[in-house]
Scaffold this active site. Sequence first.
Site, PDB file in Angstrom:
ATOM      1  N   ASN A 167       2.806  -8.497  12.857  1.00 42.69           N
ATOM      2  CA  ASN A 167       3.280  -7.222  13.404  1.00 42.69           C
ATOM      3  C   ASN A 167       3.731  -6.237  12.328  1.00 42.69           C
ATOM      4  O   ASN A 167       4.683  -5.497  12.501  1.00 42.69           O
ATOM      5  CB  ASN A 167       4.393  -7.456  14.435  1.00 42.69           C
ATOM      6  CG  ASN A 167       4.740  -6.224  15.260  1.00 42.69           C
ATOM      7  OD1 ASN A 167       5.903  -6.006  15.581  1.00 42.69           O
ATOM      8  ND2 ASN A 167       3.761  -5.417  15.621  1.00 42.69           N
ATOM      9  N   CYS A 175      -0.916  -8.819  16.681  1.00 39.55           N
ATOM     10  CA  CYS A 175      -1.572  -9.474  15.548  1.00 39.55           C
ATOM     11  C   CYS A 175      -0.677 -10.638  15.120  1.00 39.55           C
ATOM     12  O   CYS A 175       0.147 -11.093  15.915  1.00 39.55           O
ATOM     13  CB  CYS A 175      -1.839  -8.486  14.407  1.00 39.55           C
ATOM     14  SG  CYS A 175      -0.373  -7.839  13.578  1.00 39.55           S
ATOM     15  N   CYS A 188       0.859  -4.879  10.119  1.00 40.27           N
ATOM     16  CA  CYS A 188      -0.365  -4.197   9.676  1.00 40.27           C
ATOM     17  C   CYS A 188      -1.215  -3.735  10.862  1.00 40.27           C
ATOM     18  O   CYS A 188      -1.152  -2.581  11.274  1.00 40.27           O
ATOM     19  CB  CYS A 188      -1.203  -5.087   8.769  1.00 40.27           C
ATOM     20  SG  CYS A 188      -0.431  -5.490   7.198  1.00 40.27           S
ATOM     21  N   ARG A 189      -2.000  -4.653  11.401  1.00 39.07           N
ATOM     22  CA  ARG A 189      -2.996  -4.278  12.414  1.00 39.07           C
ATOM     23  C   ARG A 189      -2.399  -3.810  13.729  1.00 39.07           C
ATOM     24  O   ARG A 189      -2.791  -2.760  14.263  1.00 39.07           O
ATOM     25  CB  ARG A 189      -3.940  -5.457  12.680  1.00 39.07           C
ATOM     26  CG  ARG A 189      -4.779  -5.819  11.490  1.00 39.07           C
ATOM     27  CD  ARG A 189      -5.527  -7.101  11.714  1.00 39.07           C
ATOM     28  NE  ARG A 189      -4.596  -8.237  11.724  1.00 39.07           N
ATOM     29  CZ  ARG A 189      -4.935  -9.471  12.013  1.00 39.07           C
ATOM     30  NH1 ARG A 189      -6.172  -9.748  12.360  1.00 39.07           N
ATOM     31  NH2 ARG A 189      -4.055 -10.444  11.972  1.00 39.07           N
ATOM     32  N   SER A 190      -1.487  -4.592  14.298  1.00 37.82           N
ATOM     33  CA  SER A 190      -0.946  -4.213  15.609  1.00 37.82           C
ATOM     34  C   SER A 190      -0.113  -2.943  15.515  1.00 37.82           C
ATOM     35  O   SER A 190      -0.126  -2.115  16.430  1.00 37.82           O
ATOM     36  CB  SER A 190      -0.130  -5.355  16.222  1.00 37.82           C
ATOM     37  OG  SER A 190       0.948  -5.720  15.395  1.00 37.82           O
ATOM     38  N   ASP A 250      -7.470  -8.838   9.005  1.00 38.55           N
ATOM     39  CA  ASP A 250      -6.151  -8.544   8.479  1.00 38.55           C
ATOM     40  C   ASP A 250      -6.293  -7.883   7.109  1.00 38.55           C
ATOM     41  O   ASP A 250      -6.781  -8.494   6.163  1.00 38.55           O
ATOM     42  CB  ASP A 250      -5.355  -9.852   8.364  1.00 38.55           C
ATOM     43  CG  ASP A 250      -3.887  -9.629   8.084  1.00 38.55           C
ATOM     44  OD1 ASP A 250      -3.514  -8.507   7.690  1.00 38.55           O
ATOM     45  OD2 ASP A 250      -3.109 -10.575   8.277  1.00 38.55           O
TER      46      ASP A 250
END
Length: 177
Positions: free
Chosen positions: A22, A19, A24-26, A141
């Site tokens: 690095n 993301c 939150c999402r990933s 995000d």
Amino acid sequence: MATTVSAPNGDKISVLFVCLGNICRSTMAEGVFRSIAKDPSSPYYNLIGTVDSCGTGGYHIGDEPDSRTLSTLRDNGITNYRHEARQLRDSDFKKFDYIFAMDNSNHSDIRRRFKKLDGQKAKVMLFGEFSGTGRKEAIQDPYYIGGDSFEKTYEQCRRFSDNFLATTFPDVSQSKR
């Protein structure tokens, strides 16, 4: 007990989630995917090698995941996830079999960088290609959205992970999933 099948090239496959920052999402995707694939009771155990995550930007290098990411993972039974944010490296394109972008913007950035490199093995894809809905989904995000956005991110990561594994290893027993 896992069913014996081979990864596409006969080795364990490696997966990198990407993301922007690095945190939150990933990291959510890495934690979810790892909890499925690295669990000794999983039918996919021993089929997956390295699982990691990173960001296209270097904004949070060395930071832990966002506290809301960690809280959401804990709320869903993933209590042993640890990570320090890092930025995407050229070597990642040789090291990983799959590089999954969380959204279209990061996917474009990764593809641009990938095209400039020679001899890469990674297959660069939008993680949402495994949505199971027949259409590609981006993971928005959740950092600035708030509310239940982290839980939605978790749900997408879980669904995409399950669909990717089922697609990649179709010979794994349906009853074991």
